[in-house]
Structure formats: C-alpha cells, structure tokens
Design a protein around this motif. Structure first.
Motif, PDB file in Angstrom:
ATOM      1  N   THR A  50      22.861 -35.697   3.561  1.00 20.15           N
ATOM      2  CA  THR A  50      21.705 -34.926   3.900  1.00 20.15           C
ATOM      3  C   THR A  50      21.747 -33.813   3.037  1.00 20.15           C
ATOM      4  O   THR A  50      22.411 -32.706   2.567  1.00 20.15           O
ATOM      5  N   SER A  68      19.297 -30.964   0.814  1.00 21.70           N
ATOM      6  CA  SER A  68      18.353 -29.883   0.954  1.00 21.70           C
ATOM      7  C   SER A  68      18.301 -29.658  -0.733  1.00 21.70           C
ATOM      8  O   SER A  68      19.118 -29.377  -1.537  1.00 21.70           O
ATOM      9  N   HIS A  96       9.261 -34.497  -2.413  1.00 21.57           N
ATOM     10  CA  HIS A  96      10.592 -34.326  -1.718  1.00 21.57           C
ATOM     11  C   HIS A  96      10.325 -34.615  -0.265  1.00 21.57           C
ATOM     12  O   HIS A  96      10.935 -35.502   0.353  1.00 21.57           O
ATOM     13  N   ASN A  97       9.358 -34.180   0.246  1.00 25.93           N
ATOM     14  CA  ASN A  97       8.670 -34.336   1.493  1.00 25.93           C
ATOM     15  C   ASN A  97       8.343 -35.841   2.009  1.00 25.93           C
ATOM     16  O   ASN A  97       8.689 -36.222   3.156  1.00 25.93           O
ATOM     17  N   ALA A  98       7.823 -36.435   0.984  1.00 24.45           N
ATOM     18  CA  ALA A  98       7.490 -37.951   1.183  1.00 24.45           C
ATOM     19  C   ALA A  98       8.635 -38.842   1.456  1.00 24.45           C
ATOM     20  O   ALA A  98       8.732 -39.658   2.004  1.00 24.45           O
ATOM     21  N   ASP A  99       9.579 -38.351   0.565  1.00 29.83           N
ATOM     22  CA  ASP A  99      11.011 -39.219   0.820  1.00 29.83           C
ATOM     23  C   ASP A  99      11.923 -38.667   1.627  1.00 29.83           C
ATOM     24  O   ASP A  99      13.245 -39.048   1.852  1.00 29.83           O
ATOM     25  N   GLY A 100      11.547 -37.581   2.784  1.00 34.78           N
ATOM     26  CA  GLY A 100      12.376 -37.311   3.770  1.00 34.78           C
ATOM     27  C   GLY A 100      13.483 -36.295   3.218  1.00 34.78           C
ATOM     28  O   GLY A 100      14.388 -36.112   4.161  1.00 34.78           O
ATOM     29  N   ILE A 101      13.168 -35.447   2.297  1.00 32.41           N
ATOM     30  CA  ILE A 101      14.040 -34.661   1.697  1.00 32.41           C
ATOM     31  C   ILE A 101      13.870 -33.369   2.146  1.00 32.41           C
ATOM     32  O   ILE A 101      12.555 -32.827   1.699  1.00 32.41           O
ATOM     33  N   GLU A 102      14.572 -32.309   2.739  1.00 35.86           N
ATOM     34  CA  GLU A 102      14.363 -31.118   3.080  1.00 35.86           C
ATOM     35  C   GLU A 102      14.136 -30.048   1.875  1.00 35.86           C
ATOM     36  O   GLU A 102      15.410 -29.977   1.050  1.00 35.86           O
TER      37      GLU A 102
END
Length: 318
Positions: free
Chosen positions: A62, A64, A80-86
């Motif tokens: 997970t 961040s 990052h958001n497109a890759d599901g990373i917070e």
C-alpha cells in the motif's frame, strides 16, 4: 552499470510504504520508508517511467507518495491517481521546520517528506480536476496579460516623466483613445527616442487587443452551465462584476471544502497575523498567506465600491 532504480531486487512486499519525492526539473530525489526504516534513497531522472520501475519493486504494498507543490504542477499527482496510488501535494509553507537547522538539500528534503508522511502530520493542498485547472489557467492567463500591460503602461509613463514630457490630460483620462493618439503624435526631437516610444505603444495596443479577446472567452465561460449560478450570486455583491466573479470561482472551485468563513479567510490570507505570548496579545497586518489571486480580486471589488460610493471614501467616512 545499472542505475539503482532499475535494479530488479524486491524492496518490500505487502507492506505500508511511504515515498517522499523532492521534485525538480532535471531529476527527482526519492526516499522510501517502511516501518520506520529507510529502505531506499536515490536520485531518479525526472520521468514517471523511472518512478514506475521503482514502484514495481514494491509488489502488494500500500503506497503513499508526497511531494511539494511547485512549478512542476499536478501532473505527477494525476499519474499516481490513475495508477491507484495515494498521493498528496504538500504546501511548502506548512512543512514543519526544525529550529536551528541551517542545512537544506534535496536529499534532506526527500527524507524529511518521507518521514513526515509516515508520521501522518503533513498537510495537503486541494488538487483540482484537469478540467477545473484548464478553466483556472484561462483566467490566470488574463491576469498575466493584464499585469504585463500594466508594466508597459508604467514604462511609458516613466519615460514621459524622465524626459519632461507632460501630457495635456488629467489622471482619469490617461490611457483613453485620445491619450494614445497624443502619445503617437507628440513631438519627440530625437528619432531613436521616438522609436522607443513607438515600440512600447505598439506593445500596449497588442496586449490590449489580446486582453479583449481573452476576456470574451472568459465571459463565455462565466455564462456556461458550470459557473453561471455562482457568477450571478457573486454579482449581487456590490463591486463584483463578471470577470472578478469568475476569477473567484475558478480559484476556489468547491467552496464547501471550507467548513467555516474563518478557514476561507485564512486560505485567502485575510486573517490578521498574531504574535502573542502570556498576557501580551499583539496582532499585525493580514497574513497574506494562501491564494493571493482571490485576495487581489476582492481588493479590486472593494475599490470599485469605494469609487462609486462617496460615503465610503476616506475623506468623508473619516
């Protein structure tokens, strides 16, 4: 020799991972922490592909990520958001600073971001959608052209003063069509000096035409379904017209994210500064922190009202 970020070795599996990135134009300094320990620290090329290769070495984790707001914008946050990373974008002015620490480097900044992210004490800026950012960019471009034109106006006025040329106009008539025509036709004996005036006048007229064009586009934006209700509401406030209203709206966007008027005032930088201790309370001028564009728009609106209403003018109200 293979770069450190291109190494195939797994760094961590199924863990909570915290990444601090010090972002610059040419390179990024990256630090990774897991369970209070630093497991990676290196300089990467300023390409998202290089960071992806590093993230592939964190399977099942997970992740961040934190980096400072700055000239590199929000495209890294989008990736990052497109890759599901917070990911969070941190305002530099709200990053804690150690008293007495006089050393600042990219390596230290990266490590500090990763450590503070893991500690959960970093504050983040509100990231607009790509569409909202495009709307805001159009309005900001108008403000940039306006400021550029103001610089040219000051340069012309300073030349007139420097060479003792007094225009036959009152201050309120400055920059009227008659004033511009006078500038073009006024007698200047030196040919090169005349050329310097002509170039600045041409630049002023070009910027004025660009300002008209972009203002028309912004008015169309203000009349669209997305902003029309907000613009009409703000225009009910004395001093606020379409252009000021749309500038406030595109800068603030979702006003509901402010839970109180005090927080909105703090975001705009209109709250008083304070240096108090013990029984002494000392308040100073406004903080001027946060969004200066909204603050500038509100000040302009106030001056519009003051100029229209004589009872608000200092000579009368005082």
């Amino acid at each position: 020799m293979e770069s450190d970020y291109q190494n195939k070795r797994i760094l961590a599996k199924n863990r909570d991972v915290f990444i601090g990135i010090d972002v610059h134009k040419e390179s990024w300094q990256v630090t990774i922490r897991v369970k209070g320990e630093e497991i990676f620290h290196s300089r990467l090329p300023s390409q998202y592909e290089a960071l992806e290769k590093l993230i592939w070495r964190l399977p099942g984790c997970t992740i961040s990520v934190a980096y400072e707001a700055g000239p590199c914008g929000f495209w890294l946050w989008d990736k990052h958001n497109a890759d599901g990373i917070e990911a969070i974008v941190v305002p530099p002015s709200l990053i804690p600073i150690e008293s007495g620490n006089k050393v600042k480097t990219d390596r230290r900044d990266s490590r500090k971001l990763a450590h503070l992210l893991e500690s959960g004490i970093l504050k983040k800026v509100y990231v607009l959608t790509e569409e909202d950012r495009a709307d805001r960019e159009l309005v900001r471009t108008r403000r940039q052209i306006l400021e550029h034109r103001s610089d040219v106006m000051r340069q012309i006025k300073s030349k007139l003063l420097f060479y003792g040329i007094k225009p036959p106009f009152r201050a309120k008539q400055s920059w009227s069509k008659a004033f511009i025509n006078w500038l073009k036709e006024c007698t200047v004996e030196n040919e090169l000096l005349r050329l310097s005036f002509d170039y600045l006048i041409e630049l002023y007229e070009y910027l004025t035409s660009q300002l008209r064009r972009i203002s028309k586009q912004i008015v169309l934006l203000a009349k669209g379904r997305k902003y029309c209700k907000g613009v009409d509401l703000l225009k009910s406030v004395p001093g606020i017209g379409t252009l000021i209203a749309i500038e406030i709206l595109v800068e603030l966007q979702d006003v509901k994210r402010f839970s109180s008027s005090d927080k909105l005032a703090a975001y705009i930088g209109l709250t008083p500064s304070e240096f108090s201790t013990g029984q002494y309370i000392r308040q100073g001028h406004i903080t001027r922190c946060g969004n200066k564009r909204v603050r500038t728009s509100l000040v302009e609106a106030c001056w519009h009202v003051i100029n229209k209403d004589p009872f608000l003018q200092p000579s009368i109200s005082g």
